[in-house]
Design a protein around this motif. Structure first.
Motif, PDB file in Angstrom:
ATOM      1  N   VAL A 200       0.847  -1.205   0.000  1.00 18.85           N
ATOM      2  CA  VAL A 200       0.000   0.000   0.000  1.00 18.85           C
ATOM      3  C   VAL A 200       0.877   1.247   0.000  1.00 18.85           C
ATOM      4  CG1 VAL A 200      -1.738   1.297   1.285  1.00 18.85           C
ATOM      5  CG2 VAL A 200      -1.869  -1.210   1.182  1.00 18.85           C
ATOM      6  N   VAL A 201       1.944   1.218   0.793  1.00 20.66           N
ATOM      7  CA  VAL A 201       2.859   2.357   0.844  1.00 20.66           C
ATOM      8  C   VAL A 201       3.589   2.502  -0.488  1.00 20.66           C
ATOM      9  CG1 VAL A 201       4.910   3.315   1.967  1.00 20.66           C
ATOM     10  CG2 VAL A 201       3.146   2.167   3.338  1.00 20.66           C
ATOM     11  N   ARG A 202       4.048   1.381  -1.042  1.00 13.44           N
ATOM     12  CA  ARG A 202       4.739   1.445  -2.334  1.00 13.44           C
ATOM     13  C   ARG A 202       3.835   2.028  -3.412  1.00 13.44           C
ATOM     14  NH1 ARG A 202       6.313  -3.825  -1.148  1.00 13.44           N
ATOM     15  NH2 ARG A 202       5.065  -4.635  -2.889  1.00 13.44           N
ATOM     16  N   ALA A 203       2.569   1.637  -3.374  1.00 11.62           N
ATOM     17  CA  ALA A 203       1.630   2.143  -4.380  1.00 11.62           C
ATOM     18  C   ALA A 203       1.461   3.659  -4.264  1.00 11.62           C
ATOM     19  CB  ALA A 203       0.281   1.448  -4.222  1.00 11.62           C
ATOM     20  N   ARG A 204       1.562   4.166  -3.053  1.00  9.69           N
ATOM     21  CA  ARG A 204       1.398   5.605  -2.831  1.00  9.69           C
ATOM     22  C   ARG A 204       2.517   6.408  -3.504  1.00  9.69           C
ATOM     23  NH1 ARG A 204       1.697   6.396   3.068  1.00  9.69           N
ATOM     24  NH2 ARG A 204      -0.090   4.975   3.005  1.00  9.69           N
ATOM     25  N   TYR A 205       3.684   5.784  -3.647  1.00 10.27           N
ATOM     26  CA  TYR A 205       4.833   6.500  -4.218  1.00 10.27           C
ATOM     27  C   TYR A 205       5.172   6.019  -5.630  1.00 10.27           C
ATOM     28  CZ  TYR A 205       5.611   8.356   0.447  1.00 10.27           C
ATOM     29  OH  TYR A 205       5.472   9.018   1.638  1.00 10.27           O
ATOM     30  N   ARG A 206       4.293   5.235  -6.212  1.00  5.04           N
ATOM     31  CA  ARG A 206       4.546   4.745  -7.565  1.00  5.04           C
ATOM     32  C   ARG A 206       4.540   5.913  -8.551  1.00  5.04           C
ATOM     33  NH1 ARG A 206       0.621   1.176  -7.977  1.00  5.04           N
ATOM     34  NH2 ARG A 206       1.904  -0.510  -7.090  1.00  5.04           N
ATOM     35  N   GLY A 207       5.553   5.963  -9.373  1.00  2.42           N
ATOM     36  CA  GLY A 207       5.643   7.030 -10.365  1.00  2.42           C
ATOM     37  C   GLY A 207       6.220   8.328  -9.841  1.00  2.42           C
ATOM     38  N   ILE A 208       6.544   8.391  -8.541  1.00  3.99           N
ATOM     39  CA  ILE A 208       7.125   9.600  -7.954  1.00  3.99           C
ATOM     40  C   ILE A 208       8.621   9.371  -7.779  1.00  3.99           C
ATOM     41  CG2 ILE A 208       7.105  11.190  -6.007  1.00  3.99           C
ATOM     42  CD1 ILE A 208       4.258  10.319  -5.429  1.00  3.99           C
ATOM     43  N   ARG A 209       9.421  10.239  -8.343  1.00  4.49           N
ATOM     44  CA  ARG A 209      10.867  10.076  -8.264  1.00  4.49           C
ATOM     45  C   ARG A 209      11.484  11.172  -7.411  1.00  4.49           C
ATOM     46  NH1 ARG A 209      12.796   8.671 -14.461  1.00  4.49           N
ATOM     47  NH2 ARG A 209      11.576   6.758 -14.723  1.00  4.49           N
ATOM     48  N   PRO A 210      12.516  10.827  -6.643  1.00  2.52           N
ATOM     49  CA  PRO A 210      13.230  11.875  -5.890  1.00  2.52           C
ATOM     50  C   PRO A 210      14.013  12.767  -6.842  1.00  2.52           C
ATOM     51  CG  PRO A 210      14.339   9.750  -5.652  1.00  2.52           C
ATOM     52  CD  PRO A 210      13.051   9.476  -6.377  1.00  2.52           C
ATOM     53  N   ARG A 211      14.231  13.993  -6.426  1.00  2.00           N
ATOM     54  CA  ARG A 211      15.024  14.918  -7.249  1.00  2.00           C
ATOM     55  C   ARG A 211      16.494  14.550  -7.125  1.00  2.00           C
ATOM     56  NH1 ARG A 211      12.744  19.688  -9.104  1.00  2.00           N
ATOM     57  NH2 ARG A 211      14.782  20.692  -9.098  1.00  2.00           N
ATOM     58  N   SER A 212      17.182  14.491  -8.245  1.00  2.00           N
ATOM     59  CA  SER A 212      18.601  14.154  -8.252  1.00  2.00           C
ATOM     60  C   SER A 212      19.426  15.371  -7.842  1.00  2.00           C
ATOM     61  CB  SER A 212      19.027  13.704  -9.647  1.00  2.00           C
ATOM     62  OG  SER A 212      18.909  14.783 -10.564  1.00  2.00           O
ATOM     63  N   ALA A 213      20.711  15.117  -7.550  1.00  2.00           N
ATOM     64  CA  ALA A 213      21.611  16.218  -7.214  1.00  2.00           C
ATOM     65  C   ALA A 213      21.728  17.184  -8.393  1.00  2.00           C
ATOM     66  CB  ALA A 213      22.975  15.680  -6.817  1.00  2.00           C
ATOM     67  N   THR A 214      21.710  16.654  -9.612  1.00  4.76           N
ATOM     68  CA  THR A 214      21.759  17.511 -10.797  1.00  4.76           C
ATOM     69  C   THR A 214      20.524  18.406 -10.876  1.00  4.76           C
ATOM     70  OG1 THR A 214      23.029  15.849 -12.000  1.00  4.76           O
ATOM     71  CG2 THR A 214      21.906  17.525 -13.319  1.00  4.76           C
ATOM     72  N   SER A 215      19.365  17.841 -10.597  1.00  5.87           N
ATOM     73  CA  SER A 215      18.125  18.616 -10.606  1.00  5.87           C
ATOM     74  C   SER A 215      18.145  19.682  -9.520  1.00  5.87           C
ATOM     75  CB  SER A 215      16.936  17.675 -10.421  1.00  5.87           C
ATOM     76  OG  SER A 215      15.731  18.399 -10.360  1.00  5.87           O
ATOM     77  N   MET A 216      18.689  19.336  -8.356  1.00  4.10           N
ATOM     78  CA  MET A 216      18.798  20.314  -7.264  1.00  4.10           C
ATOM     79  C   MET A 216      19.676  21.483  -7.692  1.00  4.10           C
ATOM     80  SD  MET A 216      17.099  19.501  -4.467  1.00  4.10           S
ATOM     81  CE  MET A 216      16.704  18.232  -3.257  1.00  4.10           C
TER      82      MET A 216
END
Length: 486
Positions: A200-216
């Protein structure tokens, strides 16, 4: 009362008959010799303020323990009024601002008000960081559509939600650092959520990616450029608070080779050793053979990327004038890159990226076959064939959308059964094969269009595993050993 203001002392004592406050007429305010009492009453000041309408009551502030404190604040009020000089509109704005200050509230900073006046912002309006960023973005000229889109996304999604309500002139390093700390905490939350044993928790974050250091770092660059404009030429703030922020180093992932063991593990678990992977020559050849049979339309582009390391957008941006198969050269000048999903043509991103690339005989043969195939498409379309002058086009003559090419490539890789790589990794394959084939770093840099040789060296210091094995015993061969030990 003079427009320069005056210092007063008063108390809250009342007339025993009228019950009205005596204010500065209280006999206890002065000692017998006429000097002010040191124990009775409080100090204050009053001053006339500019107004466009009917005469209004003077500005009065009291509650100071000493005369010097009252005089210091009165001097501060005068310094604010002096900012206007002979500008009537600014004088009225400052007068309205001071009139709105409630007793006990701190007065505006003279430097902040002066900065707003210099920048052409109403003196009485305190600009928030969000307002400033949006106004700054609206005034950008001469930037590419992709750059503007990147700035707009950074401002809308991150800078305004985290910093937007803070008055610009109160923005500090701690505010900017807190934003990046919060974004890192969100990254940790996403990673933990995606790795959670709870479906259930995994499904909540499906398709959501953390921002990379390059993106920061791109986000940081947007804020830094915007605030630099507030320092000069805007002169709204004395320094750029973004410059004091420390970020993690940029994450440049070097390519890794799909070894036999890595392929075996991938087949068993589906895991990729790294997001950036390179095929060995065997897998590269298998893919090109598969593509030639199953996607003859895009096979020439895939082979060109594999042989000469062009970027996806550079292939899409090639024109007929850029490709000379008789001379076996092509020139990279333009690229097509998606902004959102809209394809936009623009110049390549650096002077080094604008380059002439030599083509080998095998590559020329494939490209001549492609040109002949394209001519058959044109003849079949007749008058409906569009005159786009693009070199790589669809069978209907229209230019390719870059994302369509990536999607077709991913589908080919998946159906081929080969270990997965990205379309951009074909470029890494080209660089690795060039290096393994004996090309030095300077030549690889020129072919790929890198602006600095250090970029090339950092990415491609490793070569194909089979070629590394050629020198695997180089050190051991130089060390004499006894027959028994050997």
């Amino acid at each position: 009362m003079s427009s320069e203001g005056s210092i007063t002392k008063r108390c809250t004592c009342k007339d025993p008959v009228t019950k009205k406050r005596l204010n500065n007429k209280c006999p206890k305010l002065r000692r017998p010799g006429g000097a002010w009492s040191t124990t009775h009453g409080v100090w204050g000041y009053q001053i006339e303020l500019p107004t466009a309408g009917p005469h209004r009551r003077p500005m009065r502030r009291s509650g100071f323990d000493g005369k010097d404190e009252a005089r210091a604040e009165l001097d501060h009020v005068r310094s604010l009024l002096d900012i206007a000089a002979d500008d009537t509109i600014t004088a009225l704005q400052i007068g309205d601002m001071l009139h709105a200050c409630k007793s006990g509230d701190p007065l505006p900073s003279r430097d902040d008000v002066a900065a707003r006046v210099r920048a052409g912002v109403p003196a009485s309006v305190e600009v928030t960081t969000g307002q400033y960023l949006n106004d700054w973005l609206a005034g950008r000229r001469g930037l590419s559509e992709k750059t503007l889109r990147g700035y707009a996304d950074d401002i809308r999604l991150y800078l305004v939600p985290h910093l937007g309500d803070i008055p610009l002139q109160q923005l500090r390093i701690s505010h900017v650092q807190a934003m990046f700390t919060a974004l890192e905490a969100r990254n940790t939350e996403i990673r933990d959520g995606r790795a959670s044993p709870d479906p259930v928790v995994r499904a909540r974050y499906r398709g959501i990616r953390p921002r990379s250091a390059t993106s920061m770092r791109r986000l940081f660059a947007t804020l830094r450029v915007a605030l630099n404009h507030a320092v000069l030429p805007g002169r709204l703030i004395p320094f750029n608070p973004a410059l004091g922020v420390e970020l993690d180093p940029e994450d440049s992932t070097p390519p890794r080779v799909w070894t036999l063991k890595a392929i075996e593990k991938w087949k068993a678990t589906g895991e990729r050793p790294s997001p950036v992977m390179v095929w060995r020559p065997q897998e590269a050849g298998q893919f090109l053979d598969f593509a030639a049979r199953h996607d003859a339309v895009l096979y020439p582009m895939f082979e060109l990327i594999m042989h000469r390391g062009l970027r996806r957008g550079e292939c899409c941006g090639l024109s007929d004038w850029d490709v000379d198969l008789d001379e076996a050269i092509l020139t990279v000048i333009d690229q097509i890159t998606p902004v959102g999903y809209k394809p936009v043509k623009k110049k390549v991103k650096s002077r080094a990226g604008e380059r002439t690339v030599a083509l080998g005989p095998k590559t020329v043969v494939t490209q001549k076959e492609y040109v002949a195939m394209r001519e058959r498409w044109r003849q079949a379309s007749g008058d409906e064939w569009p005159d786009t002058n693009y070199y790589f086009v669809r069978p209907d003559g229209q230019p390719w959308h870059p994302q369509t090419i990536s999607d077709r490539f991913d589908k080919l890789v998946a159906t081929s059964g080969l270990p997965p790589i990205r379309l951009h990794d074909l470029r890494h394959c080209a660089a690795t094969f060039l290096r393994g084939g004996g090309a030095d770093m300077k030549e690889v840099q020129a072919v790929l269009g890198h602006s600095r040789q250090s970029v090339t060296s950092d990415l491609y210091t490793s070569v194909v595993l089979e070629l590394q094995r050629e020198h695997a015993d180089a050190a051991a061969d130089l060390i004499p050993r006894s027959d028994k030990a050997a």
